[in-house]
Design a protein around this motif. Structure first.
Motif, mmCIF file in Angstrom:
data_model
loop_
_atom_site.group_PDB
_atom_site.id
_atom_site.type_symbol
_atom_site.label_atom_id
_atom_site.label_comp_id
_atom_site.label_asym_id
_atom_site.label_seq_id
_atom_site.Cartn_x
_atom_site.Cartn_y
_atom_site.Cartn_z
ATOM 1 N N ILE A 266 0.846 -1.189 0.000
ATOM 2 C CA ILE A 266 0.000 0.000 0.000
ATOM 3 C C ILE A 266 0.882 1.240 0.000
ATOM 4 C CG2 ILE A 266 -1.983 -1.075 1.099
ATOM 5 C CD1 ILE A 266 -0.998 -0.022 3.783
ATOM 6 N N LEU A 267 0.284 2.383 -0.273
ATOM 7 C CA LEU A 267 1.029 3.634 -0.380
ATOM 8 C C LEU A 267 1.244 4.276 0.997
ATOM 9 C CD1 LEU A 267 -0.894 5.130 -3.437
ATOM 10 C CD2 LEU A 267 1.381 4.094 -3.480
ATOM 11 N N LYS A 268 2.250 5.104 1.072
ATOM 12 C CA LYS A 268 2.487 5.864 2.290
ATOM 13 C C LYS A 268 1.347 6.854 2.514
ATOM 14 C CE LYS A 268 7.507 5.643 1.635
ATOM 15 N NZ LYS A 268 8.735 6.415 1.315
ATOM 16 N N ASN A 269 1.136 7.205 3.759
ATOM 17 C CA ASN A 269 0.067 8.144 4.093
ATOM 18 C C ASN A 269 0.198 9.443 3.297
ATOM 19 O OD1 ASN A 269 -1.134 6.441 5.954
ATOM 20 N ND2 ASN A 269 0.092 7.223 7.666
ATOM 21 N N GLY A 270 -0.930 9.902 2.763
ATOM 22 C CA GLY A 270 -0.970 11.178 2.084
ATOM 23 C C GLY A 270 -0.393 11.186 0.677
ATOM 24 N N THR A 271 -0.038 10.017 0.142
ATOM 25 C CA THR A 271 0.525 9.950 -1.218
ATOM 26 C C THR A 271 -0.479 9.342 -2.186
ATOM 27 O OG1 THR A 271 1.523 7.769 -0.889
ATOM 28 C CG2 THR A 271 2.852 9.703 -0.294
ATOM 29 N N LYS A 272 -0.225 9.564 -3.469
ATOM 30 C CA LYS A 272 -1.077 8.999 -4.523
ATOM 31 C C LYS A 272 -0.188 8.556 -5.675
ATOM 32 C CE LYS A 272 -5.145 10.684 -5.669
ATOM 33 N NZ LYS A 272 -6.254 11.510 -6.254
ATOM 34 N N ASP A 280 6.904 2.970 -16.366
ATOM 35 C CA ASP A 280 7.829 1.846 -16.261
ATOM 36 C C ASP A 280 8.017 1.428 -14.810
ATOM 37 O OD1 ASP A 280 9.602 -0.101 -17.227
ATOM 38 O OD2 ASP A 280 11.318 1.189 -16.831
ATOM 39 N N LYS A 281 7.671 0.188 -14.535
ATOM 40 C CA LYS A 281 7.852 -0.423 -13.212
ATOM 41 C C LYS A 281 7.285 0.418 -12.061
ATOM 42 C CE LYS A 281 11.857 -3.218 -14.443
ATOM 43 N NZ LYS A 281 11.051 -4.457 -14.491
ATOM 44 N N PRO A 282 6.003 0.705 -12.093
ATOM 45 C CA PRO A 282 5.416 1.476 -10.979
ATOM 46 C C PRO A 282 5.485 0.738 -9.654
ATOM 47 C CG PRO A 282 3.699 0.589 -12.407
ATOM 48 C CD PRO A 282 4.992 0.345 -13.110
ATOM 49 N N GLU A 283 5.630 -0.585 -9.702
ATOM 50 C CA GLU A 283 5.694 -1.351 -8.453
ATOM 51 C C GLU A 283 6.951 -1.020 -7.650
ATOM 52 O OE1 GLU A 283 7.353 -4.135 -11.704
ATOM 53 O OE2 GLU A 283 5.892 -2.507 -11.491
ATOM 54 N N ASP A 284 7.949 -0.414 -8.295
ATOM 55 C CA ASP A 284 9.190 -0.058 -7.593
ATOM 56 C C ASP A 284 9.180 1.376 -7.052
ATOM 57 O OD1 ASP A 284 10.242 -2.546 -8.144
ATOM 58 O OD2 ASP A 284 11.230 -1.916 -9.989
ATOM 59 N N SER A 285 8.036 2.025 -7.129
ATOM 60 C CA SER A 285 7.956 3.417 -6.677
ATOM 61 C C SER A 285 8.293 3.534 -5.191
ATOM 62 C CB SER A 285 6.554 3.965 -6.929
ATOM 63 O OG SER A 285 6.385 5.222 -6.314
ATOM 64 N N GLU A 286 8.957 4.629 -4.839
ATOM 65 C CA GLU A 286 9.297 4.900 -3.441
ATOM 66 C C GLU A 286 8.085 5.317 -2.620
ATOM 67 O OE1 GLU A 286 12.374 7.783 -3.429
ATOM 68 O OE2 GLU A 286 13.901 6.436 -4.279
ATOM 69 N N LEU A 287 6.940 5.479 -3.289
ATOM 70 C CA LEU A 287 5.726 5.874 -2.568
ATOM 71 C C LEU A 287 5.111 4.719 -1.789
ATOM 72 C CD1 LEU A 287 3.985 8.089 -5.301
ATOM 73 C CD2 LEU A 287 5.349 8.849 -3.330
ATOM 74 N N PHE A 288 5.552 3.500 -2.067
ATOM 75 C CA PHE A 288 4.974 2.343 -1.372
ATOM 76 C C PHE A 288 5.574 2.172 0.010
ATOM 77 C CE2 PHE A 288 3.924 0.964 -5.744
ATOM 78 C CZ PHE A 288 2.582 0.690 -5.556
ATOM 79 N N SER A 289 4.740 1.625 0.913
ATOM 80 C CA SER A 289 5.224 1.305 2.260
ATOM 81 C C SER A 289 5.086 -0.198 2.495
ATOM 82 C CB SER A 289 4.454 2.114 3.305
ATOM 83 O OG SER A 289 3.067 1.846 3.238
ATOM 84 N N GLU A 290 4.298 -0.582 3.507
ATOM 85 C CA GLU A 290 4.229 -1.991 3.856
ATOM 86 C C GLU A 290 3.192 -2.739 3.012
ATOM 87 O OE1 GLU A 290 3.110 0.438 5.695
ATOM 88 O OE2 GLU A 290 1.164 -0.047 6.577
ATOM 89 N N GLU A 291 3.247 -4.065 3.142
ATOM 90 C CA GLU A 291 2.327 -4.957 2.436
ATOM 91 C C GLU A 291 0.987 -5.010 3.169
ATOM 92 O OE1 GLU A 291 2.107 -9.734 1.300
ATOM 93 O OE2 GLU A 291 3.828 -8.897 2.370
ATOM 94 N N ILE A 292 -0.091 -5.221 2.433
ATOM 95 C CA ILE A 292 -1.397 -5.439 3.057
ATOM 96 C C ILE A 292 -1.323 -6.746 3.845
ATOM 97 C CG2 ILE A 292 -3.826 -5.990 2.631
ATOM 98 C CD1 ILE A 292 -3.795 -4.150 0.259
ATOM 99 N N LYS A 344 -5.272 4.070 0.194
ATOM 100 C CA LYS A 344 -3.835 3.802 0.097
ATOM 101 C C LYS A 344 -3.487 2.878 -1.062
ATOM 102 C CE LYS A 344 -2.651 4.545 4.957
ATOM 103 N NZ LYS A 344 -1.936 3.994 6.135
ATOM 104 N N LEU A 345 -4.451 2.626 -1.933
ATOM 105 C CA LEU A 345 -4.196 1.748 -3.072
ATOM 106 C C LEU A 345 -3.752 2.559 -4.285
ATOM 107 C CD1 LEU A 345 -7.277 -0.662 -2.861
ATOM 108 C CD2 LEU A 345 -4.917 -1.119 -2.128
ATOM 109 N N PRO A 346 -2.802 2.015 -5.072
ATOM 110 C CA PRO A 346 -2.420 2.702 -6.311
ATOM 111 C C PRO A 346 -3.591 2.680 -7.297
ATOM 112 C CG PRO A 346 -1.455 0.509 -6.236
ATOM 113 C CD PRO A 346 -2.086 0.748 -4.887
ATOM 114 N N ILE A 347 -3.597 3.636 -8.226
ATOM 115 C CA ILE A 347 -4.661 3.756 -9.217
ATOM 116 C C ILE A 347 -4.119 3.314 -10.573
ATOM 117 C CG2 ILE A 347 -6.195 5.359 -10.422
ATOM 118 C CD1 ILE A 347 -6.127 7.109 -7.878
#
Length: 697
Positions: A266-272, A280-292, A344-347
């Motif tokens: 899921i995403l960090k608080n307050g991020t989108k 390219d490779k959005p799964e590697d974004s630094e906006l992610f935090s912990e796993e559901i 907190k989910l990516p779009i």
């Protein structure tokens, strides 16, 4: 109307039209029983309590958990069983499979205090409602427990690219209406695990028909284009969003956990994060935090149903006892678990692309053609019937409405994701052929009643004026301008009779106009006689017809009217055939059959800078799943096309001019004498006072 022994599936040919195989319809519908070696009662009473089974099961569970940190997660499980409406079996065999599967589902609900079952495709329960009322009553009781989960509001799990948007809306309409009528609820979760990719406007349709959630599996099979998220908000172009769970299927959510952990974050608080296939490779974004933390696995033998089996349920019970897993419905997993993480989910703002099975866009071309025929014709017929029902209060609405609904349901049935794509056994298409035949007869009955109400049916003779009349209705939903109209000539009307007239008088709302017409003779080459071969017909061009509007066409003899066309010309030269009207002048190269020039008279420019309509063929060779797949390298294997076998002028006006290019393709490697040679005919046409260039293949 043909004799139909099962009103739910109008099959009547003793020899399949497509497969040419014999069939015993009586035996198929009344004697066939679905074999099932699973004894669910024995698992309830004996096997599941044996120490040997428990030890073996726990070793299996340990194997599932091996090398993972699943003990740190809350695991949810639910029973499900994927049922292909047709694939390696015919439609009515599927009904038998559904009976076996749903009998197990209600048995497990009754005998296991916490067991949950996810059901999809309302057509299956609808068949049971009509043919096995006792089982249907048990299903109703199971639904009341809250553990029999009605998911998948689509009537069937269809192909999600080929059907029109309107057809997908009808899938949802008829599926959700069935749930609402019989269970007083609709599905909150759309469930399509196995279709070959998903169009980007589906979230809009799902959300606006009652489902805020979507579950699928297929994209987890991608190899080169791995999808970046497991849980995400899928957004359509209009902004509609549905929470989506890309579930690996079966125990896959558990066994593959180490591989998919990064896709479950899921995403960090307050991020989108908003992504599509250009990212390219959005799964590697630094906006992610912990796993559901919570994980759900929906488990059960499938494709042909029959699951979960007694053994599968016993294993899942052991998962609850041994590993503290909990039973859950799909609806509860979305509503009570995933909904908490919505913000907190990516779009994802794109289609859901499946990298395999592109060959299904062309396999079984007649299936695609007939699907589109019914999609268009049904909408036009509905609008015509609706308009007439407003003006003619004595129109018998109920039987017509029931017939239209019946045709829609058969059209939706044939959109199943192994039928419409062309990936089923030949006998399934025998069933499709009979269904199309039956539905067209129903449509003709409805049309006849509608035209009788208007009092001047299509191509009906007017005895008072000794003239022929036709009513033209535009049921497309858009205004039509400068467009050719073809009307099939009634078999009772002789061609010589039509030749007595030299014009068609078109009666618009506030004016009338005389127009040229031309008689086109039936196709003189082998085509399917019921659905493809065009009979004798009349063609003329209309200036405009408003959306859902009517014009009357009256065949007349007008001495002052000239049937000649000054702007429509076709001529054959040494190297070219040239077609010309008031909008375009086109050249067809006789050596290749390719349009080499299109000169637009309106802008006074040549619009081609290269070859025009060019047919390209490639070898379709794949080691497996031939109906589904294309090799990625197919573009490197073109099939050479020889010069045309013939090219000739077909129509010379006054309304239509055309040239026909005939190509002969010889496959020297074919083992079939029948399929070794293919003939392709391409007709290129222009019409008088009409801007379009028409190409029929």
């Amino acid at each position: 109307m043909k004799k139909i022994i099962n009103e739910l599936l109008p099959i009547f040919r003793e020899i399949g039209f497509y497969s040419k195989n014999l069939r015993n319809i009586e035996k198929e519908f009344f004697e066939y029983q679905e074999p099932d070696l699973d004894n669910v009662e024995s698992w309830l009473k004996e096997k599941r309590f044996e120490k040997e089974f428990i030890d073996k099961t726990r070793k299996t569970i340990d194997k599932i958990y091996e090398g993972t940190d699943l003990d740190n997660y809350q695991i949810f499980i639910g029973g499900q069983s994927h049922i292909d409406i047709a694939w390696r079996w015919r439609f009515w065999q599927t009904f038998r499979k559904a009976v076996v599967t749903y009998n197990k589902a209600v048995f497990h609900i009754k005998n296991h205090a916490n067991y949950t079952y996810i059901s999809s495709q309302p057509v299956l329960i609808e068949w049971i409602y009509h043919k096995d009322p006792d089982l249907f009553d048990k299903i109703k009781d199971a639904v009341k427990t809250g553990r029999f989960d009605l998911c998948g509001g689509l009537y069937v799990e269809p192909d999600c690219h080929i059907p029109s948007g309107e057809a997908i809306v009808r899938q949802r309409l008829y599926g959700q209406l069935f749930y609402l009528k019989h269970f007083s609820k609709i599905s909150l979760v759309e469930w399509i695990p196995d279709s070959f990719g998903y169009a980007n406007n589906l979230p809009q349709i799902f959300l606006k028909s009652g489902s805020k959630y979507f579950m699928t599996t297929k994209l987890t099979n991608n190899k080169d284009t791995r999808f970046p998220f497991i849980n995400f908000l899928w957004e359509s172009p209009d902004g509609s969003q549905v929470i989506t769970y890309l579930n690996p299927g079966g125990h896959g959510a558990l066994t593959q956990h180490n591989l998919i952990k990064k896709y479950r974050r899921i995403l960090k608080n307050g991020t989108k994060l908003i992504a599509d296939y250009t990212f390219d490779k959005p799964e590697d974004s630094e906006l992610f935090s912990e796993e559901i933390p919570p994980i759900a696995a929906f488990i059960g033998k499938g494709d042909g149903g029959h699951g979960p089996t007694g053994q599968e349920v016993a294993i899942m019970d052991q998962m609850c006892e041994y590993k503290k897993a909990k039973w859950i419905t799909a609806t509860d997993y979305f509503v009570k678990v995933l909904e908490k993480y919505r913000d907190k989910l990516p779009i994802w703002k794109d289609e859901l692309y499946y990298e395999f099975h592109q060959g299904t866009f062309t396999t079984q071309g007649l299936v695609k053609r007939m699907n589109r025929f019914f999609e268009w014709r049904l909408c036009a017929l509905e609008s015509l019937f609706t308009i007439l029902s407003i003006y003619y209060k004595d129109l018998n609405i109920k039987p017509i409405k029931e017939k239209i609904q019946k045709i829609w349901k058969f059209t939706l049935l044939n959109q199943f994701h192994d039928v419409l794509p062309g990936s089923s056994i030949p006998e399934v298409y025998d069933d499709c052929y009979d269904i199309w035949d039956y539905c067209i007869q129903l449509m003709r009955e409805i049309e006849r009643e509608c035209w009788i109400k208007i009092e001047t049916p299509s191509t009906q003779k007017d005895d008072n004026q000794n003239e022929l009349k036709a009513i033209i209705y535009n049921g497309t939903g858009v205004d039509i301008q400068k467009f050719p109209i073809e009307i099939e000539i009634d078999s009772e009307i002789e061609i010589d009779k039509l030749n007595q007239y030299n014009a068609i008088k078109l009666n618009y709302l506030n004016r009338e106009k005389y127009q040229k017409f031309q008689i086109l003779l039936e196709d003189n080459f082998p085509l399917d006689p019921l659905f493809l071969k065009r009979k004798n017909r009349i063609v003329f061009v209309v200036d405009d017809i408003k959306s859902h509007g009517f014009i009357e066409a009256q065949f007349v003899k007008n001495e002052k009217f000239s049937n000649a066309s000054e702007n429509l010309k076709i001529e054959e030269q040494e190297n070219y055939i040239i077609l010309e009207n008031s909008y375009n002048k086109i050249k067809i190269d006789k050596s290749s059959g390719i349009i080499s020039s299109i000169y637009n008279k309106i802008i006074q420019k040549e619009v081609l800078n290269n070859e025009g309509i060019k047919l390209n063929l490639f070898y379709d060779w794949v080691p497996d799943e031939q109906c589904w797949n294309l090799l990625n390298t197919y573009g490197m294997m073109p099939i050479p096309i020889n010069s045309p076998k013939s090219i000739k002028i077909m129509d010379k006006g006054p309304v239509k001019i055309s040239a026909e290019v005939e190509l002969e393709l010889v496959n020297e490697d074919s083992e079939s004498k029948i399929n070794g040679t293919s003939i392709i005919k391409e007709q290129i046409s222009l019409f008088d006072d009409c801007p379009g260039i028409f190409v029929d293949i």
